[in-house]
Design a protein around this motif. Structure first.
Motif, PDB file in Angstrom:
ATOM      1  N   ILE A 218      -2.037  -6.893  -0.984  1.00 51.94           N
ATOM      2  CA  ILE A 218      -1.453  -6.346  -0.062  1.00 51.94           C
ATOM      3  C   ILE A 218      -0.335  -7.041   0.308  1.00 51.94           C
ATOM      4  CG2 ILE A 218      -1.768  -6.381   2.760  1.00 51.94           C
ATOM      5  CD1 ILE A 218      -4.831  -6.061   1.941  1.00 51.94           C
ATOM      6  N   MET A 219       0.796  -6.579   0.670  1.00 50.31           N
ATOM      7  CA  MET A 219       2.108  -7.302   0.669  1.00 50.31           C
ATOM      8  C   MET A 219       2.231  -7.550   2.416  1.00 50.31           C
ATOM      9  SD  MET A 219       4.399  -4.263  -1.129  1.00 50.31           S
ATOM     10  CE  MET A 219       6.052  -5.036  -0.687  1.00 50.31           C
ATOM     11  N   ASN A 220       2.424  -8.929   2.573  1.00 49.07           N
ATOM     12  CA  ASN A 220       2.319  -9.258   3.957  1.00 49.07           C
ATOM     13  C   ASN A 220       3.702 -10.197   4.291  1.00 49.07           C
ATOM     14  OD1 ASN A 220       0.957 -10.242   6.638  1.00 49.07           O
ATOM     15  ND2 ASN A 220       0.508 -12.132   5.678  1.00 49.07           N
ATOM     16  N   HIS A 221       4.015 -10.588   5.666  1.00 48.92           N
ATOM     17  CA  HIS A 221       4.932 -11.519   5.871  1.00 48.92           C
ATOM     18  C   HIS A 221       6.265 -11.275   5.377  1.00 48.92           C
ATOM     19  CE1 HIS A 221       7.011 -15.541   5.970  1.00 48.92           C
ATOM     20  NE2 HIS A 221       6.206 -15.980   6.827  1.00 48.92           N
ATOM     21  N   MET A 222       6.625  -9.971   5.577  1.00 51.28           N
ATOM     22  CA  MET A 222       7.878  -9.391   4.863  1.00 51.28           C
ATOM     23  C   MET A 222       9.008  -9.589   5.810  1.00 51.28           C
ATOM     24  SD  MET A 222       6.427  -5.905   3.319  1.00 51.28           S
ATOM     25  CE  MET A 222       5.272  -5.413   4.710  1.00 51.28           C
ATOM     26  N   GLY A 223      10.178 -10.069   5.273  1.00 46.62           N
ATOM     27  CA  GLY A 223      11.488 -10.309   6.098  1.00 46.62           C
ATOM     28  C   GLY A 223      12.214  -9.043   6.390  1.00 46.62           C
ATOM     29  N   LEU A 224      13.126  -9.102   7.216  1.00 43.35           N
ATOM     30  CA  LEU A 224      13.844  -8.009   7.586  1.00 43.35           C
ATOM     31  C   LEU A 224      14.662  -7.372   6.469  1.00 43.35           C
ATOM     32  CD1 LEU A 224      15.535  -8.361  11.261  1.00 43.35           C
ATOM     33  CD2 LEU A 224      13.463  -7.410  10.449  1.00 43.35           C
ATOM     34  N   LYS A 225      15.048  -8.049   5.288  1.00 43.64           N
ATOM     35  CA  LYS A 225      15.484  -7.725   4.265  1.00 43.64           C
ATOM     36  C   LYS A 225      14.748  -6.854   3.341  1.00 43.64           C
ATOM     37  CE  LYS A 225      19.659 -10.551   3.998  1.00 43.64           C
ATOM     38  NZ  LYS A 225      20.083 -11.800   3.268  1.00 43.64           N
ATOM     39  N   MET A 226      13.282  -7.042   3.639  1.00 41.08           N
ATOM     40  CA  MET A 226      12.425  -6.009   2.768  1.00 41.08           C
ATOM     41  C   MET A 226      12.551  -4.617   3.592  1.00 41.08           C
ATOM     42  SD  MET A 226      10.016  -5.691   0.621  1.00 41.08           S
ATOM     43  CE  MET A 226       9.266  -7.204   0.171  1.00 41.08           C
ATOM     44  N   LYS A 227      13.519  -3.854   3.084  1.00 38.16           N
ATOM     45  CA  LYS A 227      13.726  -2.598   3.951  1.00 38.16           C
ATOM     46  C   LYS A 227      12.965  -1.316   3.859  1.00 38.16           C
ATOM     47  CE  LYS A 227      18.513  -3.431   5.222  1.00 38.16           C
ATOM     48  NZ  LYS A 227      19.152  -4.370   4.421  1.00 38.16           N
ATOM     49  N   ASN A 228      12.435  -1.348   2.746  1.00 37.15           N
ATOM     50  CA  ASN A 228      11.732  -0.283   2.371  1.00 37.15           C
ATOM     51  C   ASN A 228      10.268  -0.708   1.739  1.00 37.15           C
ATOM     52  OD1 ASN A 228      10.229   2.411   1.631  1.00 37.15           O
ATOM     53  ND2 ASN A 228      12.320   3.169   0.910  1.00 37.15           N
ATOM     54  N   PRO A 229       9.236  -1.334   2.381  1.00 40.48           N
ATOM     55  CA  PRO A 229       7.968  -1.681   1.899  1.00 40.48           C
ATOM     56  C   PRO A 229       7.375  -0.744   0.939  1.00 40.48           C
ATOM     57  CG  PRO A 229       8.205  -2.397   4.009  1.00 40.48           C
ATOM     58  CD  PRO A 229       9.313  -1.445   3.775  1.00 40.48           C
ATOM     59  N   LYS A 230       7.202   0.633   1.442  1.00 40.10           N
ATOM     60  CA  LYS A 230       6.592   1.404   0.780  1.00 40.10           C
ATOM     61  C   LYS A 230       6.950   1.644  -0.738  1.00 40.10           C
ATOM     62  CE  LYS A 230       4.147   5.632   2.000  1.00 40.10           C
ATOM     63  NZ  LYS A 230       4.331   6.967   2.577  1.00 40.10           N
ATOM     64  N   ARG A 231       8.475   1.758  -0.651  1.00 41.02           N
ATOM     65  CA  ARG A 231       8.951   2.022  -2.129  1.00 41.02           C
ATOM     66  C   ARG A 231       8.875   0.727  -2.922  1.00 41.02           C
ATOM     67  NH1 ARG A 231      15.086   3.079  -1.813  1.00 41.02           N
ATOM     68  NH2 ARG A 231      15.072   0.621  -1.908  1.00 41.02           N
ATOM     69  N   GLU A 232       8.878  -0.401  -2.190  1.00 41.10           N
ATOM     70  CA  GLU A 232       8.619  -1.630  -2.985  1.00 41.10           C
ATOM     71  C   GLU A 232       7.144  -1.893  -3.420  1.00 41.10           C
ATOM     72  OE1 GLU A 232      11.232  -3.223  -3.367  1.00 41.10           O
ATOM     73  OE2 GLU A 232      10.601  -5.003  -4.231  1.00 41.10           O
ATOM     74  N   ALA A 233       6.241  -1.495  -2.878  1.00 43.84           N
ATOM     75  CA  ALA A 233       4.774  -1.239  -3.013  1.00 43.84           C
ATOM     76  C   ALA A 233       4.576  -0.403  -4.395  1.00 43.84           C
ATOM     77  CB  ALA A 233       3.742  -0.875  -2.061  1.00 43.84           C
ATOM     78  N   GLU A 234       5.250   0.581  -4.252  1.00 39.77           N
ATOM     79  CA  GLU A 234       5.383   1.663  -5.579  1.00 39.77           C
ATOM     80  C   GLU A 234       5.562   0.889  -6.850  1.00 39.77           C
ATOM     81  OE1 GLU A 234       5.456   5.541  -2.329  1.00 39.77           O
ATOM     82  OE2 GLU A 234       7.355   5.173  -3.883  1.00 39.77           O
ATOM     83  N   TYR A 235       6.675   0.287  -6.524  1.00 32.64           N
ATOM     84  CA  TYR A 235       7.301  -0.240  -7.639  1.00 32.64           C
ATOM     85  C   TYR A 235       6.329  -1.384  -8.278  1.00 32.64           C
ATOM     86  CZ  TYR A 235      10.255  -3.948  -9.722  1.00 32.64           C
ATOM     87  OH  TYR A 235      10.760  -5.186 -10.950  1.00 32.64           O
ATOM     88  N   ILE A 236       5.747  -2.238  -7.472  1.00 30.82           N
ATOM     89  CA  ILE A 236       4.794  -3.334  -7.880  1.00 30.82           C
ATOM     90  C   ILE A 236       3.740  -2.575  -8.473  1.00 30.82           C
ATOM     91  CG2 ILE A 236       3.619  -5.181  -7.104  1.00 30.82           C
ATOM     92  CD1 ILE A 236       5.454  -5.605  -4.915  1.00 30.82           C
ATOM     93  N   SER A 237       3.182  -1.503  -7.710  1.00 30.30           N
ATOM     94  CA  SER A 237       1.945  -1.119  -8.343  1.00 30.30           C
ATOM     95  C   SER A 237       2.222  -0.099  -9.621  1.00 30.30           C
ATOM     96  CB  SER A 237       1.642   0.045  -7.138  1.00 30.30           C
ATOM     97  OG  SER A 237       0.495   0.953  -7.814  1.00 30.30           O
ATOM     98  N   ARG A 238       3.376   0.379  -9.941  1.00 32.89           N
ATOM     99  CA  ARG A 238       3.594   1.000 -11.156  1.00 32.89           C
ATOM    100  C   ARG A 238       3.561  -0.140 -12.076  1.00 32.89           C
ATOM    101  NH1 ARG A 238       7.749   3.546  -9.209  1.00 32.89           N
ATOM    102  NH2 ARG A 238       9.335   2.181 -10.106  1.00 32.89           N
ATOM    103  N   ILE A 239       4.247  -1.116 -12.273  1.00 25.55           N
ATOM    104  CA  ILE A 239       4.237  -2.178 -13.221  1.00 25.55           C
ATOM    105  C   ILE A 239       2.703  -2.798 -13.489  1.00 25.55           C
ATOM    106  CG2 ILE A 239       5.362  -4.633 -13.706  1.00 25.55           C
ATOM    107  CD1 ILE A 239       7.911  -3.554 -12.368  1.00 25.55           C
ATOM    108  N   LEU A 240       2.128  -3.133 -12.445  1.00 32.26           N
ATOM    109  CA  LEU A 240       0.792  -3.846 -12.506  1.00 32.26           C
ATOM    110  C   LEU A 240      -0.407  -2.944 -12.646  1.00 32.26           C
ATOM    111  CD1 LEU A 240       1.170  -6.545  -9.738  1.00 32.26           C
ATOM    112  CD2 LEU A 240       1.330  -7.226 -12.179  1.00 32.26           C
ATOM    113  N   ASP A 241      -0.285  -1.605 -12.406  1.00 32.77           N
ATOM    114  CA  ASP A 241      -1.127  -0.765 -12.454  1.00 32.77           C
ATOM    115  C   ASP A 241      -2.477  -1.132 -11.637  1.00 32.77           C
ATOM    116  OD1 ASP A 241      -2.449   1.617 -13.168  1.00 32.77           O
ATOM    117  OD2 ASP A 241      -3.223   0.722 -15.245  1.00 32.77           O
TER     118      ASP A 241
END
Ligand SMILES: [Zn+2]
Length: 264
Positions: A218-241
């Motif tokens: 679970i991604m927490n404590h995100m700053g304002l520069k984390m603009k698209n957390p959903k896309r970022e989550a998909e990126y991390i998920s794809r790499i880590l499976d």
């Protein structure tokens, strides 16, 4: 048997806190016996009431370090936990700096409030404490506050890890190896490394070095520069499976035998 995690916020850092564009109330872990509030930052008490989560039921508070996005509502939660300062009750657990202060790092909880808490506990990395029907082990961080701690919470339905604010350090690999759920304070997107915090690629490196990856990140404590957390989550998920979910205000995750249920 019940274990659930509820997010009272998903933001962190000065800009998210000042603008409240991402709420900063921390999160909670509820088991049959434990009602733990973690890092109650600005707005925690307001958001709890909005979400209709009773602050009165709180019986433990964890403050990871002495930065305001993690502690400002601690005293109000102590007031709720102690039934309006009428009953000595509950646990206050935190870093040396948050509870007692150290040099230029002033404590963040008054003696008046500490006196009404039944168990006031300063933890250092690797210290363990029995906490109702769970056990909590403090973990190491590397951050602006040199005494900051995260934790690994051992519950009847698996372990829950919380990195707190930290940059990438080797100990995170062992500390959270094999947890069922890892809550990581990922302030920035991939390749936006910043001192004292994790970016997406840092958490990827850490989890890739584990013997057993967490079932859920679970991604927490995100700053304002984390603009698209959903896309970022998909990126991390794809790499880590593994499953990756960005925290959001009101997100509730129930741990069941072998599966999770997400609810907003
Ligand atoms: Zn911090």
């Amino acid at each position: 048997m019940r274990v659930e995690i509820v997010f009272i916020g998903n933001g962190g850092g000065r800009w998210a806190t000042i603008t409240q564009k991402k709420p900063t109330g921390g999160f909670r872990i509820h088991t049959d016996e434990l009602k733990l509030h973690i890092d109650p930052g600005p707005g925690a008490i307001v958001r709890l009431n909005q979400l209709k989560i009773s602050p009165w039921k709180t019986n433990a508070i964890f403050v990871s370090h002495c930065h305001p996005d993690h502690y400002t509502d601690t005293e109000i939660l102590i007031e709720a936990m102690t039934e309006g300062m009428l009953k000595k009750r509950g646990y206050l657990i935190g870093s040396l700096t948050a509870i007692e202060g150290f040099g230029k790092y002033e404590k963040v909880v008054s003696e008046y409030h500490k006196n009404m808490v039944k168990h006031c506990c300063v933890l250092y990395p690797n210290d363990e404490i029995e906490l109702y029907d769970t056990k909590l082990k403090a973990t190491k961080t590397k951050h602006g506050d040199p005494f900051g701690i995260g934790f690994r919470l051992y519950t009847k339905l698996g372990d829950i890890g919380y990195t707190s604010d930290t940059e990438k350090i080797d100990s995170l690999i062992d500390d959270f190896d094999g947890v069922r759920v890892l809550i990581a304070n990922i302030t920035r997107m991939k390749n936006e490394r910043i001192r004292g915090h994790l970016c997406s690629n840092d958490i990827i490196d850490i989890i890739n070095s584990m013997n057993k990856k967490p079932g859920l990140l679970i991604m927490n404590h995100m700053g304002l520069k984390m603009k698209n957390p959903k896309r970022e989550a998909e990126y991390i998920s794809r790499i880590l499976d593994i499953d990756v979910v960005p925290a959001r205000y009101g997100l509730k995750i129930e741990l069941l035998d072998g599966k999770y249920i997400y609810k907003i």
